[in-house]
Design a protein around this motif. Structure first.
Motif, PDB file in Angstrom:
ATOM      1  N   TYR A  20      15.817   0.568   7.478  1.00  0.00           N
ATOM      2  CA  TYR A  20      14.613   0.387   8.287  1.00  0.00           C
ATOM      3  C   TYR A  20      13.382   0.306   7.388  1.00  0.00           C
ATOM      4  CZ  TYR A  20      10.789   1.579  11.456  1.00  0.00           C
ATOM      5  OH  TYR A  20       9.604   1.588  12.142  1.00  0.00           O
ATOM      6  N   GLY A  21      13.333   1.161   6.364  1.00  0.00           N
ATOM      7  CA  GLY A  21      12.213   1.110   5.425  1.00  0.00           C
ATOM      8  C   GLY A  21      12.163  -0.203   4.666  1.00  0.00           C
ATOM      9  N   ALA A  22      13.329  -0.727   4.303  1.00  0.00           N
ATOM     10  CA  ALA A  22      13.363  -2.018   3.607  1.00  0.00           C
ATOM     11  C   ALA A  22      12.838  -3.135   4.502  1.00  0.00           C
ATOM     12  CB  ALA A  22      14.790  -2.317   3.156  1.00  0.00           C
ATOM     13  N   ASN A  23      13.203  -3.103   5.770  1.00  0.00           N
ATOM     14  CA  ASN A  23      12.689  -4.118   6.702  1.00  0.00           C
ATOM     15  C   ASN A  23      11.174  -3.994   6.881  1.00  0.00           C
ATOM     16  OD1 ASN A  23      15.252  -5.195   7.157  1.00  0.00           O
ATOM     17  ND2 ASN A  23      15.689  -3.743   8.802  1.00  0.00           N
ATOM     18  N   ARG A  24      10.682  -2.763   6.909  1.00  0.00           N
ATOM     19  CA  ARG A  24       9.234  -2.566   7.018  1.00  0.00           C
ATOM     20  C   ARG A  24       8.516  -3.099   5.781  1.00  0.00           C
ATOM     21  NH1 ARG A  24       6.582  -2.447  11.208  1.00  0.00           N
ATOM     22  NH2 ARG A  24       4.904  -1.400  10.055  1.00  0.00           N
ATOM     23  N   ILE A  25       9.123  -2.919   4.627  1.00  0.00           N
ATOM     24  CA  ILE A  25       8.525  -3.453   3.395  1.00  0.00           C
ATOM     25  C   ILE A  25       8.443  -4.975   3.468  1.00  0.00           C
ATOM     26  CG2 ILE A  25       8.944  -3.761   0.924  1.00  0.00           C
ATOM     27  CD1 ILE A  25      10.078  -0.921   0.885  1.00  0.00           C
ATOM     28  N   LYS A  26       9.490  -5.613   3.971  1.00  0.00           N
ATOM     29  CA  LYS A  26       9.492  -7.069   4.083  1.00  0.00           C
ATOM     30  C   LYS A  26       8.407  -7.546   5.052  1.00  0.00           C
ATOM     31  CE  LYS A  26      14.432  -7.440   3.072  1.00  0.00           C
ATOM     32  NZ  LYS A  26      15.763  -7.843   3.579  1.00  0.00           N
ATOM     33  N   ILE A  27       8.248  -6.818   6.158  1.00  0.00           N
ATOM     34  CA  ILE A  27       7.226  -7.213   7.139  1.00  0.00           C
ATOM     35  C   ILE A  27       5.826  -7.043   6.553  1.00  0.00           C
ATOM     36  CG2 ILE A  27       6.231  -6.622   9.378  1.00  0.00           C
ATOM     37  CD1 ILE A  27       9.070  -5.846  10.283  1.00  0.00           C
ATOM     38  N   GLN A  28       5.601  -5.911   5.873  1.00  0.00           N
ATOM     39  CA  GLN A  28       4.285  -5.663   5.284  1.00  0.00           C
ATOM     40  C   GLN A  28       3.967  -6.656   4.173  1.00  0.00           C
ATOM     41  OE1 GLN A  28       1.831  -3.533   6.156  1.00  0.00           O
ATOM     42  NE2 GLN A  28       3.075  -3.008   7.956  1.00  0.00           N
ATOM     43  N   ALA A  29       4.994  -7.123   3.476  1.00  0.00           N
ATOM     44  CA  ALA A  29       4.763  -8.111   2.414  1.00  0.00           C
ATOM     45  C   ALA A  29       4.206  -9.410   2.981  1.00  0.00           C
ATOM     46  CB  ALA A  29       6.068  -8.380   1.664  1.00  0.00           C
ATOM     47  N   HIS A  30       4.521  -9.722   4.233  1.00  0.00           N
ATOM     48  CA  HIS A  30       3.997 -10.936   4.863  1.00  0.00           C
ATOM     49  C   HIS A  30       2.646 -10.696   5.540  1.00  0.00           C
ATOM     50  CE1 HIS A  30       7.332 -13.782   4.367  1.00  0.00           C
ATOM     51  NE2 HIS A  30       8.129 -12.731   4.452  1.00  0.00           N
ATOM     52  N   GLU A  31       2.451  -9.503   6.070  1.00  0.00           N
ATOM     53  CA  GLU A  31       1.258  -9.262   6.880  1.00  0.00           C
ATOM     54  C   GLU A  31       0.082  -8.732   6.072  1.00  0.00           C
ATOM     55  OE1 GLU A  31       2.478  -6.673   9.987  1.00  0.00           O
ATOM     56  OE2 GLU A  31       3.637  -8.213  11.060  1.00  0.00           O
ATOM     57  N   HIS A  32       0.333  -7.865   5.103  1.00  0.00           N
ATOM     58  CA  HIS A  32      -0.758  -7.255   4.344  1.00  0.00           C
ATOM     59  C   HIS A  32      -1.272  -8.243   3.296  1.00  0.00           C
ATOM     60  CE1 HIS A  32      -2.967  -4.283   1.971  1.00  0.00           C
ATOM     61  NE2 HIS A  32      -2.903  -3.508   3.050  1.00  0.00           N
ATOM     62  N   PRO A  33      -2.579  -8.552   3.269  1.00  0.00           N
ATOM     63  CA  PRO A  33      -3.092  -9.583   2.340  1.00  0.00           C
ATOM     64  C   PRO A  33      -2.884  -9.232   0.868  1.00  0.00           C
ATOM     65  CG  PRO A  33      -4.691  -9.104   4.067  1.00  0.00           C
ATOM     66  CD  PRO A  33      -3.623  -8.060   4.177  1.00  0.00           C
ATOM     67  N   SER A  34      -3.233  -8.006   0.491  1.00  0.00           N
ATOM     68  CA  SER A  34      -3.099  -7.625  -0.923  1.00  0.00           C
ATOM     69  C   SER A  34      -1.638  -7.628  -1.350  1.00  0.00           C
ATOM     70  CB  SER A  34      -3.710  -6.238  -1.148  1.00  0.00           C
ATOM     71  OG  SER A  34      -5.075  -6.228  -0.803  1.00  0.00           O
ATOM     72  N   LEU A  35      -0.794  -7.052  -0.504  1.00  0.00           N
ATOM     73  CA  LEU A  35       0.630  -7.022  -0.826  1.00  0.00           C
ATOM     74  C   LEU A  35       1.215  -8.427  -0.830  1.00  0.00           C
ATOM     75  CD1 LEU A  35       3.061  -5.252  -1.459  1.00  0.00           C
ATOM     76  CD2 LEU A  35       3.465  -5.002   0.989  1.00  0.00           C
ATOM     77  N   ARG A  36       0.683  -9.303   0.012  1.00  0.00           N
ATOM     78  CA  ARG A  36       1.172 -10.682   0.041  1.00  0.00           C
ATOM     79  C   ARG A  36       0.839 -11.397  -1.268  1.00  0.00           C
ATOM     80  NH1 ARG A  36       2.810 -14.401   3.822  1.00  0.00           N
ATOM     81  NH2 ARG A  36       2.383 -16.579   3.294  1.00  0.00           N
ATOM     82  N   ARG A  37      -0.370 -11.163  -1.798  1.00  0.00           N
ATOM     83  CA  ARG A  37      -0.732 -11.782  -3.080  1.00  0.00           C
ATOM     84  C   ARG A  37       0.173 -11.280  -4.204  1.00  0.00           C
ATOM     85  NH1 ARG A  37      -6.024 -10.884  -1.141  1.00  0.00           N
ATOM     86  NH2 ARG A  37      -6.180  -8.981  -2.406  1.00  0.00           N
ATOM     87  N   ILE A  38       0.395  -9.971  -4.205  1.00  0.00           N
ATOM     88  CA  ILE A  38       1.274  -9.407  -5.238  1.00  0.00           C
ATOM     89  C   ILE A  38       2.695  -9.945  -5.085  1.00  0.00           C
ATOM     90  CG2 ILE A  38       2.284  -7.264  -6.098  1.00  0.00           C
ATOM     91  CD1 ILE A  38      -0.303  -5.860  -5.248  1.00  0.00           C
TER      92      ILE A  38
END
Length: 219
Positions: A20-38
């Motif tokens: 579940y945590g891994a799926n949340r990381i994947k979702i945040q990687a798409h939604e969070h701007p800073s994390l998306r750039r990284i």
């Protein structure tokens, strides 16, 4: 009553939580701007490394050098080949003149078989795919980290716990020593009893002999 495998149930629960945590990381990687750039940046890096490893595993430098030497070796050309080469040279000269007139540089192939594959730059992938790649790697790394922690904990726990076979062997060894000690004590008691019996037998023999000698004297 058989005890419940609480640790196994807990580890299974933690594994599901880690997914579940891994799926949340994947979702945040798409939604969070800073994390998306990284994620986009390091996703491209992962793509470059993956491509280099793939090409390096399939590449045959010796065969490429032989092919290049064979292609550059002088051969006797026919009239048609000479004409085709002249046309290619004329087309190349026209392209160079056009590039000079427009102020642009002609793209020259820089392929070199002897060049290291690890310094080559491959075509980047789209940003969305780079984010997906980085998110997948990060999520899988999180799951593996949790699984590795559980395995390490179980290994340390099993090492700190005494071996049941060893404990049983030690208990049997102690019982054997006690039994040997008891047998030795019984042998000592038996020897003492035998010594007493021998003394009594000697006393009886002596008494019998004295009585026999006394009867003879009275007679």
């Amino acid at each position: 009553m058989v005890p419940l495998p609480l640790f196994k149930l807990a580890s299974l629960f933690v594994r599901h939580i880690s997914k579940y945590g891994a799926n949340r990381i994947k979702i945040q990687a798409h939604e969070h701007p800073s994390l998306r750039r990284i994620a986009a940046k390091y996703g491209q890096t992962i793509h470059q490394i993956t491509m280099r490893v793939s090409v390096a595993s399939m590449r045959d430098v010796a065969a490429e050098k032989r092919a290049k030497e064979k292609a550059e070796a002088p051969t006797v050309k026919t009239a048609e080949q000479v004409k085709a080469d002249e046309e290619k040279a004329a087309a190349k000269a026209a392209a160079a003149a056009k590039a000079a007139a427009t102020g642009t540089k002609e793209k020259v192939s820089s392929y070199d078989p002897s060049r290291s594959i690890w310094t080559r730059k491959f075509r980047p992938i789209p940003e969305a795919k780079a984010v997906d790649l980085f998110a997948d790697v990060l999520g899988d790394a999180f799951v593996l980290l949790v699984a590795g922690g559980l395995i390490t904990y179980e290994y340390v726990k099993s090492k700190s716990k005494p071996d049941q076979n060893t404990v049983r062997i030690e208990e049997l060894a102690e019982l054997l020593k006690d039994e040997e000690r008891r047998v030795a004590e019984l042998e000592q008691v038996e020897k003492k009893q035998q010594l007493r019996v021998d003394v009594l037998e000697q006393a009886l023999e002596l008494l019998k002999s004295e009585r026999a000698s006394g009867k003879l004297k009275t007679a």
